[in-house]
Design an enzyme around this catalytic site. Structure first.
Site, mmCIF file in Angstrom:
data_model
loop_
_atom_site.group_PDB
_atom_site.id
_atom_site.type_symbol
_atom_site.label_atom_id
_atom_site.label_comp_id
_atom_site.label_asym_id
_atom_site.label_seq_id
_atom_site.Cartn_x
_atom_site.Cartn_y
_atom_site.Cartn_z
ATOM 1 N N GLY A 73 36.441 40.618 46.232
ATOM 2 C CA GLY A 73 37.328 40.920 45.111
ATOM 3 C C GLY A 73 38.602 41.617 45.549
ATOM 4 O O GLY A 73 39.690 41.316 45.047
ATOM 5 N N ASN A 153 35.352 48.071 35.123
ATOM 6 C CA ASN A 153 34.233 48.457 35.992
ATOM 7 C C ASN A 153 33.624 49.814 35.644
ATOM 8 O O ASN A 153 32.478 50.075 35.946
ATOM 9 C CB ASN A 153 34.660 48.436 37.459
ATOM 10 C CG ASN A 153 35.936 49.198 37.709
ATOM 11 O OD1 ASN A 153 36.916 49.062 36.985
ATOM 12 N ND2 ASN A 153 35.941 50.027 38.742
ATOM 13 N N GLN A 183 33.841 42.113 37.501
ATOM 14 C CA GLN A 183 32.702 42.674 36.760
ATOM 15 C C GLN A 183 32.229 41.742 35.651
ATOM 16 O O GLN A 183 31.068 41.790 35.258
ATOM 17 C CB GLN A 183 33.086 44.030 36.144
ATOM 18 C CG GLN A 183 33.349 45.133 37.152
ATOM 19 C CD GLN A 183 32.081 45.697 37.774
ATOM 20 O OE1 GLN A 183 30.977 45.523 37.273
ATOM 21 N NE2 GLN A 183 32.236 46.372 38.901
ATOM 22 N N HIS A 205 29.141 39.607 45.469
ATOM 23 C CA HIS A 205 28.069 40.613 45.519
ATOM 24 C C HIS A 205 27.856 41.350 44.201
ATOM 25 O O HIS A 205 26.894 42.099 44.069
ATOM 26 C CB HIS A 205 28.295 41.589 46.682
ATOM 27 C CG HIS A 205 29.345 42.622 46.447
ATOM 28 N ND1 HIS A 205 29.031 43.915 46.124
ATOM 29 C CD2 HIS A 205 30.678 42.554 46.490
ATOM 30 C CE1 HIS A 205 30.159 44.605 45.986
ATOM 31 N NE2 HIS A 205 31.164 43.801 46.203
ATOM 32 N N THR A 241 38.463 31.598 59.655
ATOM 33 C CA THR A 241 37.286 30.723 59.579
ATOM 34 C C THR A 241 36.426 31.122 58.393
ATOM 35 O O THR A 241 36.128 32.302 58.211
ATOM 36 C CB THR A 241 36.480 30.821 60.888
ATOM 37 O OG1 THR A 241 37.305 30.308 61.930
ATOM 38 C CG2 THR A 241 35.193 30.028 60.818
ATOM 39 N N CYS A 329 34.460 65.307 42.225
ATOM 40 C CA CYS A 329 33.697 65.737 43.387
ATOM 41 C C CYS A 329 33.091 64.579 44.151
ATOM 42 O O CYS A 329 32.782 64.703 45.317
ATOM 43 C CB CYS A 329 32.578 66.668 42.951
ATOM 44 S SG CYS A 329 33.164 68.330 42.757
#
Lengths: 387, 123
Positions: A73, A153, A183, A205, A241, A329
């Site tokens: 993506g 997302n 998404q 994925h 490739t 965080c």
């Protein structure tokens, strides 16, 4: 140790379908030729690439020749933005995007800004929907690209692509319309003809295919500059490739999840709505993003007052529940999520959110386990908080 | 998520021994800001210039909670002067080193401590 392990971070990545994994295997040790080679081994790989391209094209209602394979993506988004910008800069140097894009689009846009392009970042409302009136006001014939994320997302908002692309094409004679659909692909309606799309970024994925492969749909006739130079693969549009086994796995996952789209959506939506309903019964919680059919079927994003998101996901981790957070965080730059602040959350609120993203593999039992454990974890952290 | 954290940090975060409040504490100090993601409050019971008991309340991430707990353990039994010498580096070391991006969480602990000890002197 925990009773169960529940993977709820499918917006980050998913488990590869076993059917996809099986289809990939021969391309490692038997059919390992380079698809660009002219001998029999190469032809065999090329055949697999072409077949895969047809499968992916069919899921988008596109033509096989309009699909370029990439490494994922991020690469597709980069190629779309930079490729359109540099090929069309004589027509205009204005690009429009939104404040809630994935970083692959947002940081490409920022980089283009440094190269002399003018970027407009559209506002969104408190549910994350793009301001269409602002798009109408900002777009001119100088605008060469409008790039808007399809399903967000973080907060799951699904934009009305058809309306946005219509505005784009009506108000600018030079603007292409790109959407980052990583998404939303196979999780909601995506049809390049019906929605009048010029470029679409998708990846493997996030839809139960292998990592390291994605695609960019480029409508026939679109003027775009290649971004990766070399041996001239993919008709010169993307040298390198091809990852044959990855492409084959991607196509198998796309086929599988496209064919079972309605069933998967129904299952995830019912688990999603149960989670939302029950979690909101915990006091001082708030849902981020819309409810109903304009929300990705697998996305839940909840703000828990007075709890820091990384600590919350840390305690859930110990219970075998794997989710993610948009808190400062948890990020490397220590800034809270730009999406959460764009929908109007304060920094403190944005630091207190948990994202749960489901897949077709999640079960009712898993969701019940989460709902049993979550209130205790929330209470424990609230007891610990000085706020 | 814990890939950058040491085992000691994760253990402390998961089972903090010193979380809580002290009623009638001799010194209370606070540091941080919720919009930055961390607020740390430390409570001390001090007798004859020695810290007898230390507790914390923290809104913050894994590193902030672990640092708070480590700090309280380090404090108990120390004199006020010894306590003042504790640095963020000391806390981070005891935790098996915090990831560099989280180092400020240990410094926040010493800031809350300094605030507590300054308040104590005033009394």
């Amino acid at each position: 140790m925990s009773e169960l392990e529940v993977y709820l971070d499918n917006g980050s990545t998913t488990k590869t379908d076993s059917e996809a994994f099986e289809k990939m295997k021969p391309y490692f040790t038997e059919k390992y030729g380079n698809p660009a080679s002219l001998h029999k081994e190469g032809k065999e790989a090329k055949k697999a690439i072409n077949k895969s391209k047809r499968i992916i094209a069919d899921t988008l209602n596109a033509d096989k020749k309009e699909i370029i394979f990439t490494s994922g993506g991020t690469e597709s988004d980069n190629l779309a933005l930079k490729g359109i910008a540099f090929e069309n800069k004589e027509k205009g140097k204005h690009i429009i995007t939104t404040k809630i894009e994935h970083d692959a689009v947002l940081k490409s846009a920022k980089w283009l800004e440094e190269q002399g392009f003018k970027i407009t970042y559209l506002d969104v409302d408190e549910e994350g929907f793009v301001d269409q009136e602002q798009l109408k006001r900002e777009i001119t014939d100088e605008t060469i690209l409008v790039s808007i994320i399809h399903g967000n997302n973080e907060i799951g908002t699904i934009q009305s692509l058809k309306e946005l692309s219509e505005i784009t094409h009506e108000h600018s004679k030079n603007a292409y319309f790109h959407t980052d659909a990583c998404q939303s692909y196979t999780k909601t309606n995506l049809d390049v003809k019906e929605q009048n799309l010029d470029l679409v970024s998708i990846n493997s994925h996030k839809i139960h295919g292998p990592k390291g492969v994605g695609a960019l749909y480029i409508k026939k006739g679109t003027e775009i500059h290649p971004w990766q130079h070399g041996g001239g693969h993919e008709k010169g549009m993307r040298s390198g490739t091809l990852n044959t086994h990855g492409v084959v796995g991607f196509a198998e996952a796309a086929k599988n999840n496209y064919e079972n789209k309605e069933k998967n959506i129904e299952k995830m939506t019912s688990l999603r709505d149960k989670l939302i309903e029950e979690i909101l019964k915990i006091e001082k919680t708030k849902l981020n993003g819309p409810k109903g059919s304009k929300r990705l079927p697998n996305n839940i994003n909840i703000c828990f007052n007075n709890i820091e998101g990384e600590a919350l996901s840390g305690y859930l981790n110990r219970k075998g529940i794997y989710a993610s957070t948009g808190s400062a965080c948890s990020s490397l730059d220590l800034e809270p999520s730009h999406v959460l602040t764009a929908i109007g959350l304060t920094k403190q609120e944005a630091n207190s959110c948990l994202r749960i993203t489901l897949s077709k593999y999640n079960t009712k039992e898993e969701i019940n386990y989460v709902l049993k454990e979550l209130p205790d974890v929330v209470k424990r952290l609230r007891d610990m908080s000085p706020l | 998520m814990d890939k950058e954290y040491s085992e000691e940090t994760i253990d402390r975060f998961q089972d903090p021994e010193y979380s809580g409040e002290i009623e009638n504490a001799d010194a209370v100090g606070k540091a941080g800001n919720p919009s930055c993601g961390d607020v740390l409050k430390v409570f001390l019971k001090i007798e004859d210039n020695v810290i007898k008991k230390a507790r914390f309340k923290t809104y913050g991430c894994i590193a902030a909670i672990a640092s708070s707990d480590e700090l309280c353990e380090m404090l108990e039994g120390k004199t006020v002067e010894e306590a003042r010498k504790i640095t963020g580096k000391d806390i981070s070391q005891e935790l098996g080193e915090l990831p560099p991006v989280k180092y400020h969480c240990s410094v926040l602990g010493t800031e809350a401590l300094k605030d507590a000890l300054d308040n104590y002197k005033e009394e």
